[in-house]
Design an enzyme around this catalytic site. Sequence first.
Site, PDB file in Angstrom:
ATOM      1  N   LYS A  60     -28.007  24.519 -45.914  1.00 11.28           N
ATOM      2  CA  LYS A  60     -28.760  25.758 -46.063  1.00 11.28           C
ATOM      3  C   LYS A  60     -30.197  25.457 -46.456  1.00 11.28           C
ATOM      4  CE  LYS A  60     -25.393  29.250 -47.575  1.00 11.28           C
ATOM      5  NZ  LYS A  60     -25.091  30.222 -48.662  1.00 11.28           N
ATOM      6  N   ASP A  80     -15.672  26.234 -47.237  1.00  8.51           N
ATOM      7  CA  ASP A  80     -15.846  27.676 -47.005  1.00  8.51           C
ATOM      8  C   ASP A  80     -15.314  28.044 -45.625  1.00  8.51           C
ATOM      9  OD1 ASP A  80     -17.479  28.757 -49.326  1.00  8.51           O
ATOM     10  OD2 ASP A  80     -18.744  27.091 -48.698  1.00  8.51           O
ATOM     11  N   ALA A  81     -14.510  29.085 -45.561  1.00 10.72           N
ATOM     12  CA  ALA A  81     -14.112  29.623 -44.264  1.00 10.72           C
ATOM     13  C   ALA A  81     -15.340  30.213 -43.565  1.00 10.72           C
ATOM     14  CB  ALA A  81     -13.040  30.694 -44.439  1.00 10.72           C
ATOM     15  N   GLU A 106     -11.610  40.816 -27.541  1.00  5.03           N
ATOM     16  CA  GLU A 106     -11.388  41.440 -26.243  1.00  5.03           C
ATOM     17  C   GLU A 106     -12.232  40.725 -25.186  1.00  5.03           C
ATOM     18  OE1 GLU A 106     -10.464  43.279 -29.522  1.00  5.03           O
ATOM     19  OE2 GLU A 106     -12.544  43.689 -28.972  1.00  5.03           O
ATOM     20  N   HIS A 160     -23.158  25.101 -40.626  1.00  5.73           N
ATOM     21  CA  HIS A 160     -22.602  26.044 -41.595  1.00  5.73           C
ATOM     22  C   HIS A 160     -21.404  26.744 -40.949  1.00  5.73           C
ATOM     23  CE1 HIS A 160     -22.180  29.730 -43.927  1.00  5.73           C
ATOM     24  NE2 HIS A 160     -22.831  29.124 -44.908  1.00  5.73           N
ATOM     25  N   ASP A 176     -20.056  29.714 -40.889  1.00  9.37           N
ATOM     26  CA  ASP A 176     -20.318  30.980 -40.199  1.00  9.37           C
ATOM     27  C   ASP A 176     -21.084  30.757 -38.905  1.00  9.37           C
ATOM     28  OD1 ASP A 176     -19.084  32.455 -42.217  1.00  9.37           O
ATOM     29  OD2 ASP A 176     -20.946  32.726 -43.334  1.00  9.37           O
ATOM     30  N   LYS A 177     -22.048  29.843 -38.934  1.00 10.29           N
ATOM     31  CA  LYS A 177     -22.840  29.571 -37.732  1.00 10.29           C
ATOM     32  C   LYS A 177     -22.029  28.835 -36.678  1.00 10.29           C
ATOM     33  CE  LYS A 177     -26.282  31.736 -37.614  1.00 10.29           C
ATOM     34  NZ  LYS A 177     -25.940  32.729 -36.631  1.00 10.29           N
ATOM     35  N   LYS A 224     -20.819  39.020 -28.381  1.00 11.46           N
ATOM     36  CA  LYS A 224     -20.853  40.320 -27.719  1.00 11.46           C
ATOM     37  C   LYS A 224     -21.673  40.240 -26.438  1.00 11.46           C
ATOM     38  CE  LYS A 224     -20.626  42.854 -32.113  1.00 11.46           C
ATOM     39  NZ  LYS A 224     -21.325  43.800 -33.009  1.00 11.46           N
ATOM     40  N   PHE A 274     -22.910  17.502 -52.865  1.00 13.08           N
ATOM     41  CA  PHE A 274     -22.474  18.376 -51.769  1.00 13.08           C
ATOM     42  C   PHE A 274     -21.727  17.523 -50.746  1.00 13.08           C
ATOM     43  CE2 PHE A 274     -24.177  21.850 -48.595  1.00 13.08           C
ATOM     44  CZ  PHE A 274     -22.872  22.207 -48.303  1.00 13.08           C
ATOM     45  N   ASP A 296     -25.520  46.866 -30.018  1.00 15.99           N
ATOM     46  CA  ASP A 296     -25.767  46.085 -31.230  1.00 15.99           C
ATOM     47  C   ASP A 296     -26.653  44.900 -30.912  1.00 15.99           C
ATOM     48  OD1 ASP A 296     -24.381  47.549 -33.071  1.00 15.99           O
ATOM     49  OD2 ASP A 296     -22.549  46.359 -32.974  1.00 15.99           O
ATOM     50  N   LYS A 305     -23.200  45.744 -25.190  1.00 11.28           N
ATOM     51  CA  LYS A 305     -23.105  46.174 -26.584  1.00 11.28           C
ATOM     52  C   LYS A 305     -24.527  46.336 -27.116  1.00 11.28           C
ATOM     53  CE  LYS A 305     -18.605  45.124 -26.526  1.00 11.28           C
ATOM     54  NZ  LYS A 305     -18.500  44.492 -25.192  1.00 11.28           N
ATOM     55  N   GLU A 352     -14.466  37.128 -31.520  1.00 13.41           N
ATOM     56  CA  GLU A 352     -14.701  36.705 -32.900  1.00 13.41           C
ATOM     57  C   GLU A 352     -14.010  35.364 -33.138  1.00 13.41           C
ATOM     58  OE1 GLU A 352     -16.601  38.873 -34.269  1.00 13.41           O
ATOM     59  OE2 GLU A 352     -16.198  40.605 -32.987  1.00 13.41           O
ATOM     60  N   ARG A 396     -21.346  36.885 -39.669  1.00 17.06           N
ATOM     61  CA  ARG A 396     -21.517  37.069 -41.108  1.00 17.06           C
ATOM     62  C   ARG A 396     -22.903  36.657 -41.591  1.00 17.06           C
ATOM     63  NH1 ARG A 396     -16.618  35.235 -44.993  1.00 17.06           N
ATOM     64  NH2 ARG A 396     -17.354  33.154 -44.425  1.00 17.06           N
ATOM     65  N   LYS A 397     -23.789  36.265 -40.695  1.00 10.83           N
ATOM     66  CA  LYS A 397     -25.137  35.868 -41.094  1.00 10.83           C
ATOM     67  C   LYS A 397     -26.179  36.721 -40.377  1.00 10.83           C
ATOM     68  CE  LYS A 397     -24.413  32.679 -44.154  1.00 10.83           C
ATOM     69  NZ  LYS A 397     -23.168  33.342 -44.592  1.00 10.83           N
TER      70      LYS A 397
END
Length: 386
Positions: free
Chosen positions: A170, A242-243, A58, A17, A19-20, A269, A234, A275, A273, A45, A248-249
């Site tokens: 998916k 899809d970009a 960074e 995918h 995003d992945k 990260k 598909f 997060d 961090k 990113e 984003r997941k």
Amino acid sequence: MIKGKYLFTSESVTEGHPDKVCDQISDAILDSCLEQDPGSRVAVESLIKTGVVIVAGELTTKGYVNIPTIVRKTLKDIGYTKSSFGIEWETCAVLVHLEEQSPDISMGVTDGEGYFGEQGAGDQGMMFGYATNETLDYMPLPISLAHKLCQKQAEVRKSGLIPYLAPDGKSQVTVEYNNGKPQKVTTVVVSNQHEDGHSHDEIETNVINEIIKPVCKEWLTDETTFYVNPTGKFVMGGPQADAGLTGRKIIVDTYGGMGRHGGGAFSGKDPTKVDRSGAYVARYIAKNIVAAGLAEKCEVQLAYAIGVAEPVSVNVNFFDTGKLAEEKTVEFVRKVFPLRPGDILEQLKLRRPIYAKTAAYGHFGRNTFPWERLDKVDELKKLAKS
């Protein structure tokens, strides 16, 4: 805990995918940095679209990182080997824009520097960890099955069992609960990119028999509904359709919507961090609490201020399934578990190149990760009896 019958749905995505793909690229870069310099500061990113990958962010490290080589290897390992899939590992463009970490942030997470003179949190924010005894991996059943479906999709594609499948895909699983306990799977959705020239009936039959039934068999009934590529086709997928973006997941990465989420993404990260490291230790705490029998379900919230070591709050929620007071359990958490960022990094040994494997199929529920170990169970049991 919700009473009576209700449905709960979670989704996952395959390693292909878009995003992945970006998550995996960002974490592969992080791992390369940590392998050479455990003190690397990384916030990378990635963005992917037809034929191009952009890497920005960074990065401060003593090592040398060949970004284009890492990007291309990641794409190749996932299976983006044909331009018809939306990107091809050898011929795609790779654009890089990286700068050093801000010195204002750096001093707040460097021991001996900053306003408080010790290693503090790399950012403000709140993080959640969750665990439940409804599965052996202490994960909610819907997300656990959804991840396994996507892993199975990759397995049958790479092994050649269903050779016409492509990397993008998916899954989605709906589970019926009764008084908080999973009863059965009511609906399974699997969408998988495929090469042209294969009928919907062929794909549906293969996916149900080789992917869905082997993964979900003990939870399926005669009434379970299957949706396989429900649009009917598909072929165009991956970054052409899809970009993709890093981070984003975040619900796929955690608990599939069961429990809450603090909003911070993980991939790309470094562990200073919170997060990332805060969410990992929160899962570590929640899982050990449930494994110790103190509750059937547990959610832990931690919150930090940038540059400050002690969390500004610790919260435990048992959803009315606990065997002792949540307030008392917070006292146990503060005694037993590392909560200061430096202690989290040290006790969970997070300054290692272990992150690329987290970037697909969830960051929780696999015992290969240090935050999944159950080494605090006995200590928690003793405190609960005292």
